[in-house]
Design a protein around this motif. Structure first.
Motif, PDB file in Angstrom:
ATOM      1  N   THR A   1       0.837  -1.194   0.000  1.00 44.70           N
ATOM      2  CA  THR A   1       0.000   0.000   0.000  1.00 44.70           C
ATOM      3  C   THR A   1       0.871   1.244   0.000  1.00 44.70           C
ATOM      4  N   VAL A   2       0.558   2.148  -0.916  1.00 47.42           N
ATOM      5  CA  VAL A   2       1.274   3.421  -1.025  1.00 47.42           C
ATOM      6  C   VAL A   2       0.325   4.538  -0.604  1.00 47.42           C
ATOM      7  N   ALA A   3       0.736   5.351   0.357  1.00 44.96           N
ATOM      8  CA  ALA A   3      -0.060   6.495   0.806  1.00 44.96           C
ATOM      9  C   ALA A   3       0.363   7.718   0.001  1.00 44.96           C
ATOM     10  N   LEU A   4      -0.596   8.354  -0.669  1.00 42.83           N
ATOM     11  CA  LEU A   4      -0.279   9.531  -1.464  1.00 42.83           C
ATOM     12  C   LEU A   4       0.005  10.722  -0.555  1.00 42.83           C
ATOM     13  N   THR A   5       0.977  11.523  -0.960  1.00 42.26           N
ATOM     14  CA  THR A   5       1.412  12.663  -0.156  1.00 42.26           C
ATOM     15  C   THR A   5       0.443  13.828  -0.302  1.00 42.26           C
ATOM     16  N   GLY A   6       0.159  14.505   0.813  1.00 41.03           N
ATOM     17  CA  GLY A   6      -0.702  15.680   0.775  1.00 41.03           C
ATOM     18  C   GLY A   6      -2.154  15.325   0.553  1.00 41.03           C
ATOM     19  N   SER A   7      -2.859  16.269  -0.091  1.00 42.24           N
ATOM     20  CA  SER A   7      -4.289  16.090  -0.372  1.00 42.24           C
ATOM     21  C   SER A   7      -4.540  16.314  -1.857  1.00 42.24           C
ATOM     22  N   PRO A   8      -4.129  15.367  -2.703  1.00 42.80           N
ATOM     23  CA  PRO A   8      -4.318  15.543  -4.148  1.00 42.80           C
ATOM     24  C   PRO A   8      -5.792  15.593  -4.513  1.00 42.80           C
ATOM     25  N   THR A   9      -6.121  16.413  -5.492  1.00 40.85           N
ATOM     26  CA  THR A   9      -7.504  16.557  -5.934  1.00 40.85           C
ATOM     27  C   THR A   9      -7.699  15.886  -7.294  1.00 40.85           C
ATOM     28  N   GLY A  10      -8.961  15.741  -7.681  1.00 40.63           N
ATOM     29  CA  GLY A  10      -9.271  15.169  -8.977  1.00 40.63           C
ATOM     30  C   GLY A  10      -9.129  13.662  -9.050  1.00 40.63           C
ATOM     31  N   LEU A  11      -9.059  12.997  -7.890  1.00 37.54           N
ATOM     32  CA  LEU A  11      -8.931  11.543  -7.868  1.00 37.54           C
ATOM     33  C   LEU A  11     -10.284  10.901  -7.591  1.00 37.54           C
ATOM     34  N   TYR A  12     -10.426   9.669  -8.071  1.00 39.44           N
ATOM     35  CA  TYR A  12     -11.682   8.942  -7.893  1.00 39.44           C
ATOM     36  C   TYR A  12     -11.383   7.520  -7.421  1.00 39.44           C
ATOM     37  N   ALA A  13     -12.186   7.063  -6.468  1.00 43.71           N
ATOM     38  CA  ALA A  13     -12.009   5.721  -5.931  1.00 43.71           C
ATOM     39  C   ALA A  13     -12.183   4.686  -7.036  1.00 43.71           C
ATOM     40  N   GLY A  14     -11.248   3.741  -7.098  1.00 49.41           N
ATOM     41  CA  GLY A  14     -11.321   2.684  -8.092  1.00 49.41           C
ATOM     42  C   GLY A  14     -10.521   2.952  -9.349  1.00 49.41           C
ATOM     43  N   THR A  15      -9.906   4.127  -9.475  1.00 52.16           N
ATOM     44  CA  THR A  15      -9.110   4.445 -10.658  1.00 52.16           C
ATOM     45  C   THR A  15      -7.838   3.606 -10.686  1.00 52.16           C
ATOM     46  N   VAL A  16      -7.528   3.033 -11.834  1.00 51.27           N
ATOM     47  CA  VAL A  16      -6.295   2.255 -11.997  1.00 51.27           C
ATOM     48  C   VAL A  16      -5.124   3.222 -12.197  1.00 51.27           C
ATOM     49  N   ALA A  17      -3.980   2.886 -11.629  1.00 51.34           N
ATOM     50  CA  ALA A  17      -2.802   3.746 -11.734  1.00 51.34           C
ATOM     51  C   ALA A  17      -1.545   2.890 -11.845  1.00 51.34           C
ATOM     52  N   SER A  18      -0.547   3.418 -12.520  1.00 45.53           N
ATOM     53  CA  SER A  18       0.764   2.770 -12.554  1.00 45.53           C
ATOM     54  C   SER A  18       1.576   3.262 -11.366  1.00 45.53           C
ATOM     55  N   VAL A  19       2.345   2.369 -10.772  1.00 45.30           N
ATOM     56  CA  VAL A  19       3.102   2.679  -9.563  1.00 45.30           C
ATOM     57  C   VAL A  19       4.562   2.332  -9.779  1.00 45.30           C
ATOM     58  N   ASN A  20       5.440   3.286  -9.511  1.00 50.07           N
ATOM     59  CA  ASN A  20       6.882   3.049  -9.548  1.00 50.07           C
ATOM     60  C   ASN A  20       7.452   3.316  -8.161  1.00 50.07           C
ATOM     61  N   ILE A  21       7.893   2.257  -7.500  1.00 46.77           N
ATOM     62  CA  ILE A  21       8.467   2.386  -6.161  1.00 46.77           C
ATOM     63  C   ILE A  21       9.978   2.499  -6.306  1.00 46.77           C
ATOM     64  N   ILE A  22      10.539   3.631  -5.846  1.00 46.81           N
ATOM     65  CA  ILE A  22      11.979   3.880  -5.972  1.00 46.81           C
ATOM     66  C   ILE A  22      12.705   3.078  -4.896  1.00 46.81           C
ATOM     67  N   THR A  23      13.438   2.051  -5.322  1.00 49.65           N
ATOM     68  CA  THR A  23      14.144   1.202  -4.355  1.00 49.65           C
ATOM     69  C   THR A  23      15.589   1.635  -4.124  1.00 49.65           C
ATOM     70  N   LYS A  24      16.177   2.361  -5.090  1.00 50.96           N
ATOM     71  CA  LYS A  24      17.561   2.786  -4.935  1.00 50.96           C
ATOM     72  C   LYS A  24      17.846   3.945  -5.874  1.00 50.96           C
ATOM     73  N   GLU A  25      18.619   4.908  -5.400  1.00 50.78           N
ATOM     74  CA  GLU A  25      19.024   6.044  -6.221  1.00 50.78           C
ATOM     75  C   GLU A  25      20.517   5.945  -6.505  1.00 50.78           C
ATOM     76  N   LEU A  26      20.866   5.968  -7.785  1.00 48.83           N
ATOM     77  CA  LEU A  26      22.267   5.820  -8.196  1.00 48.83           C
ATOM     78  C   LEU A  26      22.806   7.153  -8.663  1.00 48.83           C
ATOM     79  N   ASP A  27      23.916   7.604  -8.064  1.00 49.08           N
ATOM     80  CA  ASP A  27      24.559   8.866  -8.440  1.00 49.08           C
ATOM     81  C   ASP A  27      25.790   8.593  -9.298  1.00 49.08           C
ATOM     82  N   ASN A  28      26.180   9.614 -10.075  1.00 48.37           N
ATOM     83  CA  ASN A  28      27.399   9.556 -10.895  1.00 48.37           C
ATOM     84  C   ASN A  28      27.406   8.328 -11.808  1.00 48.37           C
ATOM     85  N   VAL A  29      26.304   8.111 -12.479  1.00 51.61           N
ATOM     86  CA  VAL A  29      26.185   6.974 -13.392  1.00 51.61           C
ATOM     87  C   VAL A  29      26.542   7.427 -14.807  1.00 51.61           C
ATOM     88  N   LEU A  30      27.527   6.758 -15.430  1.00 49.83           N
ATOM     89  CA  LEU A  30      27.938   7.071 -16.798  1.00 49.83           C
ATOM     90  C   LEU A  30      27.070   6.265 -17.762  1.00 49.83           C
TER      91      LEU A  30
END
Length: 420
Positions: free
Chosen positions: A282-311
């Motif tokens: 379960t992902v809790a959305l930040t803040g109070s976003p508007t224009g959302l409707y219960a039951g809407t399908v969404a794509s989810v990208n969970i950031i597991t790692k951030e890589l710096d200085n990648v060539l």
């Protein structure tokens, strides 16, 4: 004897040899126009140079989920009776404590009166047993306690004859109407759903609801400003996900992502896809976003790692030759093949961990687009044959046109040819 007249000389345009020559010139002229179109067509670029660049990239787990309200109140009458009032409708905004619907309290009030009479009798017996044995005193006290509990339940039932919203929100479902009979089995929930990490509150006994609305609920109220996304991930990705990780959620049809954080991770599989166990997240959305409707399908990208200085270089620049991974490097107009070691692939970009340095230019093949050529037919007093159509870089089928009839006929030809 009459003098023999000298034969007339034929006009030059009636001589077959001359006519053949003229026609040939017309045909050549028509074809020559088309050939000029082909040779004058600009040569499309087949490659481009892109410098290896250093940047920051994210490793993520992608999934599909459903947007749901963070708080759901499934309200049900705890007693039987006839519905006498329904004061709200679907989509209506309500405040915490607002009355939503009621049942006839007459029978419930009579039960309060009966319970009060039983309590009065028990208290009288307790007073009479005060001078008796300890067993008699204990028995009388137990009768009083039982009568008090029965009265409290009866009074609670009367207070619950009117359903009130425990939260400020929007009415999502109304499943009762005036005159409907509510059965004695009607109970509802007051709990926090662990499977969906949403708060589900209402009157009556406790149960768990994993859906925004319940068909058993008389009225359902949802929160309009706080949302969660229920999704699942495979067991292979489960170990990489931790609570608090950032996530990007993009509702279907939206172009901009909404940020959120991982709120809960299930430890028991709830489904499987192609034989692979899926675990609820379960992902809790930040803040109070508007224009959302219960039951809407969404794509989810969970950031597991951030890589710096990648060539990285464009993925299209990487190829395999003789079992080795290589790229072509351009240095002052000179090109050479360089063996490289790959890291992560980020879609159109690929990480290079060895073999290149920042700023080196690599050759990226370019896919050519379709090109169209055309040719103009020759013309003459006899009509001309259409010229051969122009062609793309790798050749195509030339078209031809038919010359017009008459003294000034003309023709044209065209073709379309695809390049690589």
């Amino acid at each position: 004897m009459a003098k023999k007249r000298a034969p007339r000389s034929r006009r030059w345009w009636r001589r077959p040899a001359v006519i053949i020559t003229i026609v040939a010139v017309v045909v050549v002229a028509g074809a020559g126009t088309a050939a000029a179109v082909f040779f004058l067509s600009p040569k499309a670029a087949t490659q481009r140079l892109v410098a290896a660049a250093v940047g920051t990239y994210d490793q993520s787990v992608s999934a599909s989920g459903t947007i749901e309200p963070a708080t759901v109140a499934n309200l049900t009458f705890s007693s039987s009776g006839t519905v006498t009032a329904v004061d709200v409708q679907v989509g209506q905004t309500v405040t915490a404590g607002q009355a939503l619907a009621s049942i006839d309290p007459t029978q419930l009030q009579s039960q309060v009166t009966l319970a009060q009479a039983e309590l009065n009798q028990a208290e009288t017996q307790q007073t009479a047993a005060a001078g008796g044995t300890s067993a008699q005193v204990a028995a009388a006290s137990a009768q009083v306690a039982s009568a008090q509990a029965k009265l409290q339940l009866a009074q609670t039932a009367v207070s619950q004859a009117t359903l009130s919203s425990p939260i400020a929100g929007v009415v999502a479902a109304v499943n009762v109407s005036v005159g409907a009979q509510i059965g004695s089995s009607g109970t509802s929930s007051s709990s926090s759903s662990s499977s969906a990490s949403r708060t589900s509150t209402s009157t009556g006994t406790s149960s768990t609801s994993s859906t925004p609305t319940s068909s058993a609920a008389a009225i359902t109220v949802i929160s309009p400003t706080s949302w969660v996304v229920s999704t699942t991930v495979s067991n292979a990705d489960l170990a990489n996900i931790k609570t608090g990780m950032q996530a990007q959620v993009t509702p279907t049809g939206a172009t901009q992502a909404i940020f959120g954080t991982v709120q809960s991770i299930g430890v028991q599989s709830t489904s499987s896809t192609a034989g692979v166990a899926q675990f609820p997240v379960t992902v809790a959305l930040t803040g109070s976003p508007t224009g959302l409707y219960a039951g809407t399908v969404a794509s989810v990208n969970i950031i597991t790692k951030e890589l710096d200085n990648v060539l990285t270089v464009p993925t299209a620049a990487v190829r395999t030759e003789n079992g080795q991974t290589v790229v072509t490097v351009s240095d002052n107009g000179s090109q050479q093949t360089v063996q490289v070691t790959l890291g992560q692939i980020f879609g159109a970009q690929t990480q290079i961990t060895n073999g290149l340095t920042e700023g080196q230019e690599v050759v990226v093949p370019v896919t050519q687009s379709f090109r169209t050529g055309s040719g103009s037919g020759g013309s003459s007093i006899f009509g001309g044959t259409g010229g051969t159509g122009g062609s793309g870089r790798t050749g195509g089928t030339g078209g031809s046109g038919t010359g017009g009839s008459g003294r000034t006929g003309s023709g044209s030809g065209s073709s379309t040819s695809g390049g690589n």
